[in-house]
Design a protein around this motif. Sequence first.
Motif, PDB file in Angstrom:
ATOM      1  N   PHE A  12       0.874  -1.178   0.000  1.00 51.59           N
ATOM      2  CA  PHE A  12       0.000   0.000   0.000  1.00 51.59           C
ATOM      3  C   PHE A  12       0.901   1.215   0.000  1.00 51.59           C
ATOM      4  O   PHE A  12       1.632   1.459   0.961  1.00 51.59           O
ATOM      5  N   PHE A  17       4.081   9.129   1.270  1.00 51.58           N
ATOM      6  CA  PHE A  17       5.207   9.036   2.205  1.00 51.58           C
ATOM      7  C   PHE A  17       5.837   7.658   2.275  1.00 51.58           C
ATOM      8  O   PHE A  17       6.677   7.418   3.116  1.00 51.58           O
ATOM      9  N   LEU A  29       1.565   3.014  12.559  1.00 51.66           N
ATOM     10  CA  LEU A  29       2.268   2.246  11.533  1.00 51.66           C
ATOM     11  C   LEU A  29       3.600   1.758  12.098  1.00 51.66           C
ATOM     12  O   LEU A  29       4.074   2.247  13.120  1.00 51.66           O
ATOM     13  N   TYR A  79       3.581   8.587   9.034  1.00 48.07           N
ATOM     14  CA  TYR A  79       2.283   9.282   8.929  1.00 48.07           C
ATOM     15  C   TYR A  79       2.123  10.259  10.091  1.00 48.07           C
ATOM     16  O   TYR A  79       1.584  11.347   9.940  1.00 48.07           O
ATOM     17  N   SER A  95      -9.590   3.043  -0.312  1.00 48.22           N
ATOM     18  CA  SER A  95      -8.452   3.912  -0.565  1.00 48.22           C
ATOM     19  C   SER A  95      -7.474   3.145  -1.453  1.00 48.22           C
ATOM     20  O   SER A  95      -7.060   2.039  -1.109  1.00 48.22           O
ATOM     21  N   LYS A 110     -11.053   6.502  -3.268  1.00 48.75           N
ATOM     22  CA  LYS A 110     -10.076   7.552  -2.906  1.00 48.75           C
ATOM     23  C   LYS A 110      -8.751   7.171  -3.539  1.00 48.75           C
ATOM     24  O   LYS A 110      -8.281   6.047  -3.360  1.00 48.75           O
ATOM     25  N   LYS A 162      -4.735   7.899  -3.839  1.00 45.62           N
ATOM     26  CA  LYS A 162      -3.572   8.559  -3.247  1.00 45.62           C
ATOM     27  C   LYS A 162      -2.857   9.324  -4.348  1.00 45.62           C
ATOM     28  O   LYS A 162      -2.676   8.801  -5.463  1.00 45.62           O
ATOM     29  N   GLU A 220      -7.782  15.718   0.070  1.00 48.41           N
ATOM     30  CA  GLU A 220      -7.438  15.478   1.473  1.00 48.41           C
ATOM     31  C   GLU A 220      -5.983  15.845   1.744  1.00 48.41           C
ATOM     32  O   GLU A 220      -5.087  15.424   1.011  1.00 48.41           O
ATOM     33  N   ASN A 254     -11.742  14.319   7.908  1.00 46.22           N
ATOM     34  CA  ASN A 254     -11.541  12.868   7.995  1.00 46.22           C
ATOM     35  C   ASN A 254     -11.318  12.573   9.480  1.00 46.22           C
ATOM     36  O   ASN A 254     -10.366  13.071  10.077  1.00 46.22           O
ATOM     37  N   LYS A 257     -10.237  10.000  12.207  1.00 51.95           N
ATOM     38  CA  LYS A 257      -9.629   8.714  12.566  1.00 51.95           C
ATOM     39  C   LYS A 257      -9.516   8.714  14.077  1.00 51.95           C
ATOM     40  O   LYS A 257      -8.828   9.574  14.649  1.00 51.95           O
ATOM     41  N   MET A 304      -6.828   3.210   9.108  1.00 49.84           N
ATOM     42  CA  MET A 304      -5.378   3.081   9.267  1.00 49.84           C
ATOM     43  C   MET A 304      -4.973   1.629   9.038  1.00 49.84           C
ATOM     44  O   MET A 304      -4.156   1.073   9.773  1.00 49.84           O
ATOM     45  N   GLU A 339      -6.584  -1.052   9.598  1.00 49.57           N
ATOM     46  CA  GLU A 339      -6.844  -1.786  10.832  1.00 49.57           C
ATOM     47  C   GLU A 339      -7.209  -3.253  10.577  1.00 49.57           C
ATOM     48  O   GLU A 339      -7.711  -3.603   9.511  1.00 49.57           O
ATOM     49  N   ARG A 348     -11.419  -2.115  12.505  1.00 49.00           N
ATOM     50  CA  ARG A 348     -12.291  -1.982  11.322  1.00 49.00           C
ATOM     51  C   ARG A 348     -13.764  -1.980  11.746  1.00 49.00           C
ATOM     52  O   ARG A 348     -14.574  -1.195  11.268  1.00 49.00           O
ATOM     53  N   SER A 368     -13.672  -0.401   4.755  1.00 45.51           N
ATOM     54  CA  SER A 368     -13.640  -1.426   3.715  1.00 45.51           C
ATOM     55  C   SER A 368     -13.652  -2.816   4.338  1.00 45.51           C
ATOM     56  O   SER A 368     -13.537  -2.964   5.551  1.00 45.51           O
TER      57      SER A 368
HETATM   58  O1  NPG Z   1      -8.675   1.880   4.460  1.00 48.37           O
HETATM   59  O2  NPG Z   1      -7.643   1.525   6.318  1.00 48.37           O
HETATM   60  C1  NPG Z   1      -7.714   2.047   5.220  1.00 48.37           C
HETATM   61  C2  NPG Z   1      -6.595   2.913   4.759  1.00 48.37           C
HETATM   62  C3  NPG Z   1      -7.078   4.239   4.348  1.00 48.37           C
HETATM   63  O3  NPG Z   1      -5.682   5.513   2.946  1.00 48.37           O
HETATM   64  C4  NPG Z   1      -5.952   5.172   4.076  1.00 48.37           C
HETATM   65  N1  NPG Z   1      -5.272   5.594   5.090  1.00 48.37           N
HETATM   66  O4  NPG Z   1      -3.721   8.730   5.051  1.00 48.37           O
HETATM   67  O5  NPG Z   1      -5.748   8.128   5.217  1.00 48.37           O
HETATM   68  C5  NPG Z   1      -4.556   7.853   5.092  1.00 48.37           C
HETATM   69  C6  NPG Z   1      -4.175   6.427   4.890  1.00 48.37           C
HETATM   70  C7  NPG Z   1      -3.083   5.868   5.670  1.00 48.37           C
HETATM   71  C8  NPG Z   1      -2.777   4.568   5.452  1.00 48.37           C
HETATM   72  C9  NPG Z   1      -2.413   6.574   6.542  1.00 48.37           C
HETATM   73  C10 NPG Z   1      -1.786   3.978   6.128  1.00 48.37           C
HETATM   74  C11 NPG Z   1      -1.436   5.984   7.219  1.00 48.37           C
HETATM   75  C12 NPG Z   1      -1.118   4.701   6.986  1.00 48.37           C
END
Ligand code: NPG
Length: 365
Positions: A19, A23, A50, A55, A134, A160, A162, A213, A260, A262, A291, A293, A298, A317
């Motif tokens: 994924f 970054f 992470l 992040y 995402s 979404k 990236k 975003e 958003n 989280k 994140m 999860e 989730r 998801s």
């Molecule tokens: O569906 O759980 C998911 C991931 C969604 O893109 C997603 N998360 O920046 O929002 C974000 C991003 C992310 C993913 C951020 C991994 C940090 C780590």
Amino acid sequence: MRIERIELRKVALPLVSPFTTSFGSVTLKEIGLVAVYSDGVVGWGECAALPDPIYSPEYTDGALAVLERYLAPRLLGRDVTAANVSNLFTGIVGHRMAKGALEMAVIDAELRAAGRSFASYLGVTRARVPAGVSVGIMDTIPQLVEAVGGYLAEGYRRIKLKIKPGWDLAPVAAIREAFGDEVPLQVDANTAYTLGDAAHLAKLDRFGLLLIEQPLGEEDLRQHALLARQVLTPICLDESVVSPEAAADAIAMRATSVINIKAARVGGYLAAVKVHDIARANGIPVWCGGMVETGLGRRANAALAGLPGFTLVGDVSASSRFYSQDLTEPVEMVDGHIAVPQGPGIGPAPLPDVLAAVTMQAVAL
Ligand code: NPG
């Protein structure tokens, strides 16, 4: 409830595919897990940090160290309620993901003991929430088109993408061309741009996106407010909104017109409800972020996303989006929706065999 024992674990789950965001890439999710033992029940919490601090400042090993050394000792042997856990952390600065994980475990334990669902605790009556996905940065545009086509065929209700400099206008144009203007589409830059890119970001306006975003840096609230005047697409903050206070400031400064939420980023599900309430009172729509999860976080996210201010489709998801083997029974998508769990606690506990197989280290306090 009296907290008798707390177990901290690091587990590692491989992702179905890497994924990639602006970054970096995640291929293996190392996750901090918290198990709280009280009165014959076990409550589970997941730390969404992470493996690396890319992040946010937190990362799995660091969060586990803070949990072990500073946070868990404040609860052990004490009578606590979920609602007062955050007060017990007074004086420990930051480390919101670690704090949120321990609070989540106490919420889960309290609700299991009471035979009550997380949805009922939050006052959520919706039975299901729409699922969004995402989609990471890929090597080529045809790969991206294929991936998005697959998610749309599965039934996801919102996509979404990236983005980062060099991977923005062309991929968005390709997705619009392949799947039309009706697909609910948004982009996420994860802080990859500067205000100097405003004219470039305004070129996204022609694609009718739901939002952009976090285009600028986490601490660039004022610059996001300036950018918002130069693009038509709504700006949505993620990384910048680290607390209910930050949400209130961002709204007041007109740095964001969507948020958003989280739970992990703001210090837990109860703080997430506060962000929701502040946004709703100000007419700012919110959606539930993810994140990566496991089934624990989730399902908790699916319940949170049932609150009335969550009027946009979130990154909620199915387990299969990221994991071929989830830690819990998999979260399934049915008809483009994820069910809001109705059983006791936050949801099903980790499967013991899977947990044993993926645990890299464990400590009991
Ligand atoms: O569906 O759980 C998911 C991931 C969604 O893109 C997603 N998360 O920046 O929002 C974000 C991003 C992310 C993913 C951020 C991994 C940090 C780590």
